[in-house]
Design a protein around this motif. Structure first.
Motif, PDB file in Angstrom:
ATOM      1  N   ASP A  72       0.878  -0.960   0.172  1.00  8.68           N
ATOM      2  CA  ASP A  72      -0.440   0.318  -0.083  1.00  8.68           C
ATOM      3  C   ASP A  72       0.898   1.254  -0.236  1.00  8.68           C
ATOM      4  OD1 ASP A  72      -2.904   1.374   0.512  1.00  8.68           O
ATOM      5  OD2 ASP A  72      -1.310   2.208   1.886  1.00  8.68           O
ATOM      6  N   LEU A  73       0.304   1.955  -1.226  1.00 10.00           N
ATOM      7  CA  LEU A  73       1.170   3.693  -0.964  1.00 10.00           C
ATOM      8  C   LEU A  73       1.242   3.810   0.421  1.00 10.00           C
ATOM      9  CD1 LEU A  73       3.189   5.687  -2.896  1.00 10.00           C
ATOM     10  CD2 LEU A  73       0.685   5.961  -3.370  1.00 10.00           C
ATOM     11  N   ASP A  74       0.678   4.889   0.769  1.00 13.04           N
ATOM     12  CA  ASP A  74       0.256   4.895   1.420  1.00 13.04           C
ATOM     13  C   ASP A  74       1.074   4.596   2.886  1.00 13.04           C
ATOM     14  OD1 ASP A  74      -1.169   7.123   0.612  1.00 13.04           O
ATOM     15  OD2 ASP A  74      -3.035   5.960   1.025  1.00 13.04           O
ATOM     16  N   ALA A  76       3.206   2.679   2.654  1.00 12.24           N
ATOM     17  CA  ALA A  76       4.568   2.587   2.420  1.00 12.24           C
ATOM     18  C   ALA A  76       5.347   4.402   2.958  1.00 12.24           C
ATOM     19  CB  ALA A  76       5.287   2.311   1.257  1.00 12.24           C
ATOM     20  N   PRO A 107       8.282   5.496  -2.180  1.00 13.17           N
ATOM     21  CA  PRO A 107       7.020   5.969  -2.359  1.00 13.17           C
ATOM     22  C   PRO A 107       6.520   7.387  -2.883  1.00 13.17           C
ATOM     23  CG  PRO A 107       7.848   5.356   0.238  1.00 13.17           C
ATOM     24  CD  PRO A 107       9.051   5.390  -0.634  1.00 13.17           C
ATOM     25  N   GLN A 150       5.091   6.696  -7.941  1.00 16.03           N
ATOM     26  CA  GLN A 150       3.474   6.595  -7.566  1.00 16.03           C
ATOM     27  C   GLN A 150       2.548   6.565  -8.736  1.00 16.03           C
ATOM     28  OE1 GLN A 150       2.253  10.343  -5.181  1.00 16.03           O
ATOM     29  NE2 GLN A 150       4.247  10.171  -3.688  1.00 16.03           N
ATOM     30  N   TYR A 186       3.050   3.064  -9.147  1.00  8.42           N
ATOM     31  CA  TYR A 186       2.082   1.925  -8.723  1.00  8.42           C
ATOM     32  C   TYR A 186       1.091   1.853  -9.122  1.00  8.42           C
ATOM     33  CZ  TYR A 186       0.208   0.950  -4.568  1.00  8.42           C
ATOM     34  OH  TYR A 186      -1.237   0.675  -3.285  1.00  8.42           O
ATOM     35  N   LYS A 187       0.303   3.178  -9.797  1.00 12.28           N
ATOM     36  CA  LYS A 187      -1.216   3.938 -10.101  1.00 12.28           C
ATOM     37  C   LYS A 187      -1.147   2.588 -11.553  1.00 12.28           C
ATOM     38  CE  LYS A 187      -1.176   8.849  -8.205  1.00 12.28           C
ATOM     39  NZ  LYS A 187      -1.270   9.681  -8.895  1.00 12.28           N
ATOM     40  N   PHE A 200       6.515  -1.992  -1.985  1.00  7.43           N
ATOM     41  CA  PHE A 200       7.373  -1.695  -1.697  1.00  7.43           C
ATOM     42  C   PHE A 200       8.305  -2.555  -0.543  1.00  7.43           C
ATOM     43  CE2 PHE A 200       4.300   1.584  -3.056  1.00  7.43           C
ATOM     44  CZ  PHE A 200       4.927   2.784  -3.490  1.00  7.43           C
TER      45      PHE A 200
END
Length: 530
Positions: A240-242, A244, A258, A264, A267-268, A275
């Motif tokens: 999950d980006l958030d 990371a 990240p 980013q 990732y999208k 990560f």
């Protein structure tokens, strides 16, 4: 001797060679075809890059390196004797009626002044921030407690806790995940073994030692040099980006970055799916180490232990010498290759001193310290152990300094097996390997009634995974009793280096253990000459 491992393809990295014929050094198929559809490591790395460094799928597996070293513990055999019985309980005379294997005492203890007893000379490896440890913690913790062995809670547990709370100085004020882990072990702890929490660079910065001392009044803390048998620092993966971004804000190294706009975007669109969170490399010096031990004792810890890895013999000497001066309560050496939840596969296969060699070096250095009149701290050995014969050999080869072995995957697997048996029972989907023994826990687990007698109604709070660890522990205990009785050794402290023999001259040269054709030769010749 050919290549000691096959590079470029391994089930751990979910790769394989297309051809049956492979170049030994490179691991590349002898006939590499333009148009091959895979799936060696070079093929997979061509589009997944750095992901191929790690075993997978992350969070669902543990991985153990499979490099075949020139010498290992299989190059030792255990001595058997036809006379005598050493180490029987005080007042018990040796005879065929008393020298029975159930009378072998498998208890051990460690500590500089304040000893910790364990029912078995084995304890868990560091179960830290990996998903495997988190998801199976209740099984591992309760299993270790009822078995009467020490449980090591690895590094970074507070640091990756999603519900972590910190004060204005960045120090831990609340970590529900750490609280959960400590409570699970303490609930069934009966005075044998203890729970150790490890500290690395990030844990120190977060004030983990102060938190668990003030909130949980822990007796012991474990310092750590490196990531077990690997040096690169602990890794986990997050998807999950958030998450990371949050871990980077907490001070961890997160790759790919990240905060990078290109990352980013990748990732999208789905190109980047995970990560990596890394710990920093530690830097060790004598003065700093001794100061940190003193600081932790001033906080209120009765015991300080140290875990170190398969570094060069320089670091092995440092660990032994510094631990002697610091009065460390238990020093664990973790040899290569061992196993892990998530470390780079090339590092697991190719880095560090293998366990057998490392223990041989440490014993040699311990003898030097002892001969100088300096006290050697209690030692433990880790790095690939899974059975009672390995425990026997390590304790005998390291006598009198080594008190136990540390087991990673060996003690994790029974917890996962027991947990899955419970799941399969709920789904009415037991495999034949299990259903042949029954369809209820009471039928499947041979020690269920023993535990029910001990814990009564509380048995409902013992997960089946914990029963798995207890059952495995009983197998280790009885197997060790049988091996020791065959050597007429009825107490762990009576094991000696004379109780093992080297099957190859190379093993004898590395370890200093007598070659099989020379072991006890002087005594045998004396008998013949009488």
């Amino acid at each position: 001797m050919g290549n000691l491992r096959q590079p470029n393809a391994n089930e751990a990295t979910r790769t394989f060679n297309r051809s049956k014929s492979v170049a030994p050094m490179s691991g590349i198929c002898t006939r590499c075809v333009d148009g091959c559809r895979g799936n060696c490591e070079i093929f997979k790395s061509s589009f997944r890059g750095r992901e191929v460094l790690y075993p997978g799928p992350f969070g669902e597996i543990t991985a153990g390196a499979d490099k075949e070293y020139p010498v290992d513990y299989s190059h030792l055999n255990i001595q058997g004797y036809a006379v005598g019985a050493v180490g029987l309980p005080e007042g018990m005379e040796a005879s065929p009626e008393t020298a029975r294997f159930p009378n072998v005492d498998t208890e051990t203890e460690y500590g500089w002044n304040k000893k910790v007893k364990m029912r078995l000379p084995a304890f868990t490896g560091a179960l830290g921030s990996t998903d495997i440890a988190r998801k199976n913690w209740n099984e591992f913790a309760v299993g270790a407690a009822i078995t009467g062995i020490t449980l090591v809670c690895g590094e970074n547990v507070c640091g990756i806790d999603p519900e972590l709370k910190r004060d204005n100085n960045g120090l831990v004020t609340e970590s529900p995940e750490m609280d959960r882990r400590i409570a699970a072990y303490n609930k069934f702890h009966e005075g044998y073994g203890e729970m150790l929490v490890q500290m690395n660079v990030e844990d120190t910065k977060l004030g983990v030692a102060e938190y668990i001392s003030s909130k949980h009044e822990m007796d012991t803390l474990e310092l750590k040099w490196g990531q077990g048998a690997k040096c690169i620092g602990g890794e986990i993966k997050v998807r999950d980006l958030d998450r990371a971004l949050e871990l980077k804000r907490r001070g961890y190294i997160v790759t790919p970055d990240p905060e990078n706009a290109a990352v980013q975007e990748a990732y999208k669109v789905g190109a980047i799916r995970e990560f990596e969170r890394h710990s920093r490399l530690g830097f060790v010096d004598k003065e700093g180490f001794l100061e940190e031990v003193d600081r932790l004792r001033s906080i209120g810890y009765d015991r300080i232990t140290l875990k170190t890895g398969a570094y060069s013999m320089v670091e092995a000497a440092m660990a032994l010498k510094y631990s002697s001066e610091a009065k460390i309560d238990l020093l664990t050496f973790d040899g290569a290759p061992g196993g892990t939840g998530m470390s780079p596969w090339p590092m697991m296969e190719e880095w560090g001193i293998p366990t057998f060699y490392l223990q041989s070096l440490v014993y040699e250095f311990a003898e030097k310290l002892n001969n100088k009149g300096e006290r050697v701290p209690d030692l433990a050995m880790a790095g690939g152990f899974s059975s009672e014969d390995g425990i026997y050999k390590a304790l005998a080869m390291g006598s009198p300094y080594f008190k136990a072995v540390c087991m990673g995957r060996g003690l994790m697997i029974p917890g996962m097996v027991g947990k899955n048996i419970g799941k399969w029972l709920d789904e009415d989907n037991l495999p034949k390997t299990v259903s042949e023994f029954g369809h209820r826990p009471e039928e499947i687990f041979v020690h269920y009634e023993d535990l029910e007698e001990r814990y009564g109604e509380d048995i409902k709070d013992i997960p089946l995974g914990a029963m798995g660890i207890y059952s495995y522990g009983e197998k280790l205990k009885v197997g060790l009793q049988q091996l020791m009785a065959g050597s007429r050794r009825f107490n762990i402290n009576t094991l000696s280096r004379k109780d093992v023999m080297a099957l190859t001259e190379e093993a004898a040269e590395v370890s200093g253990i007598d070659y099989v054709m020379n072991a006890y030769r002087d005594v045998a010749e004396q008998i013949l000459d009488e």
